[in-house]
Each structure stands twice: as C-alpha cells, then as structure tokens.
Design a protein around this motif. Structure first.
Motif: not given
Length: 272
Positions: A13, A17, A21, A43, A46, A57-62
C-alpha cells in the motif's frame, strides 16, 4: 489471513494507507458478526487491489471499510481480546512461594514483541508492527519495556498482592518507581498522548495510574542475559512474538514448552 501474510500485503500500500489498514487488522480474523465480516472483506479487497497496482480502488475500498467500522462502533469485534497471546502451564499453578514475574521487550527494524512469565505458570507474548504514525515515538525500546509490564498487569482483574516484577531495563524501572511515588505525568520522550483506537487513555497513562494505586507491587532490577530463568523466559517470549510477525510457526506450543522448561529451572532454584 495470517499475520505474516497481512504484513506483506500492507507493505504494497502507499505510505499514507498503511496505518489505517493496520488499524483494521482485527477485521480480517474469523468472526461470527456479519458487519465485521463485511469490513474485513473490504480490507481484503483493498489489499488485493494494491497487489495489482490499483491504488485508487484500494484507497476507496479502505475509506469505505473505515467508515463501516466507525458506524459499527466499539461494541463488537473491534474490541481487543484480553486473552489473546496469553496462556498457562497448569502444573505450576499450585507451586508455593511468592508470586514473581518477569517482563521483557524485543525490537528490530519496525517489528517488536513483548512478553511476560509468572512463577505460577501464567505467560503472555504479543507482537507489534510499527507504522509511520505509530504513537511510540523515538523512545521505542523503553516504551515497549513498559508496555510489557502493562501486558502482565492487565492479565489480572486485580494483580496479586505483593507480586514482584523483574525487569532488566533500568530506564523502565525509573518510570515505574516515579509513578508509584505519585509522579504519574512523567512519560518517556516522544510518547504520544492522543486518544487510541481502543481507548481515550493511552497504555502508559493507564499503567501509571494503576502503579500509583498499588504500592504493594515491587518492581526490581535483574541483570539481562545472566541466566535468570524468569528473565530468560520473558526475553525468549518477546523475541518469539517479534519473529512471529514475519514468520509462520506454532507459537502456542513453542511458547508453552519454553515457559515450562524455564519455570522448572526457576522452581528448582527456589527450592534449594
């Protein structure tokens, strides 16, 4: 997801982030709560997105998982388990004599471990990974020596009267003695007092207040690596907890056998 797998995944990450996490790590463990499971799934997605360089996408999911955790509150899965990392070698439960314990801490790079062992067979070990926003500050070793003492004392609803706690850190002992004398505002340099995820009260603040209220507890120095069975056991447990962050092995069985061996030596010495 094992701790070592989670650690490797989080390293993928972006820097900003990683700390959020880590704050949600409890949700990737097995649970019977559907809301907690939903947060954990977010998580995991993410971390999967980060593996394929889909950082947006990882940021949005987190962000979504964080919001769900806030809405879910603190009444369920995201409360720390007081029993986690603790155990007991039952055959020493009936051993006679004073209750004596030892604590220790281990730190290497950004991974740390704490451990304790008690003459009645109780023991505990716990690993910790330091993110960029870790509240420890730069007195890292000292603070984790004190966290090990809190880990020991928090294992009891009421710590045994007259318990002797052995430490090989003179710096940690000085703080414990200051707190017992009423100077509870004294804290290691760089230690953050901002509210924590689990509590508004930081660990060392809680420990200082407890120690002030228990003048019967004795905190004494033992020379490290001198062959003292309890100190050697606590040292080994803290190293084991630190290594377990990045490795996979049967920590429960190994810790149980290690504690049993050192307590056998300790009680043989006391009986002489």
């Amino acid at each position: 997801m094992r701790p070592d797998e989670f650690l490797r995944a989080v390293e993928l990450l972006p820097d900003d982030l990683r700390e959020p996490a880590f704050a949600l790590q409890a949700y990737v463990r097995p649970t019977h709560c559907l809301k907690c499971e939903l947060i954990g799934d977010g998580l995991r997605l993410c971390l999967t997105a980060a593996r394929y360089d889909e950082f947006s996408s990882a940021r949005h999911l987190l962000d979504t998982a964080q919001q769900q955790a806030v809405e879910h509150g603190t009444a369920c899965r995201n409360q720390p388990d007081r029993r986690r990392g603790r155990g007991r070698v039952a055959r020493w439960a009936s051993a006679s004599g004073a209750t004596v314990a030892a604590t220790d801490a281990s730190w290497k790079d950004r991974a740390g471990g704490i451990g304790y062992v008690v003459s009645d067979g109780h023991y505990g070990l716990r690993g910790r990974y330091s993110g960029r926003m870790d509240t420890t500050g730069y007195s890292r070793v000292l603070i984790n020596e004190l966290r090990a003492v809190d880990f020991l004392l928090s294992a009891h609803d009421v710590p045994p009267v007259g318990m002797v706690v052995l430490l090989d850190s003179l710096a940690a002992l000085r703080y414990l003695h200051q707190w017992q004398s009423g100077k509870t505002t004294a804290m290691p340099a760089g230690y953050s007092l901002r509210p924590r995820q689990w509590s508004d009260q930081p660990t060392l603040v809680r420990l200082a207040e407890l120690v002030q209220q228990r003048p019967d507890l004795s905190f004494e120095h033992v020379k490290g690596h001198s062959g003292h069975p309890l100190n050697e056991a606590a040292d080994a447990l803290s190293h084991m907890a630190r290594r377990r962050i990045g490795e996979s092995f049967d920590v429960r069985r190994r810790a149980h056998d290690l504690v049993d061996a050192f307590l056998r030596d300790w009680h043989a010495t006391v009986a002489r």
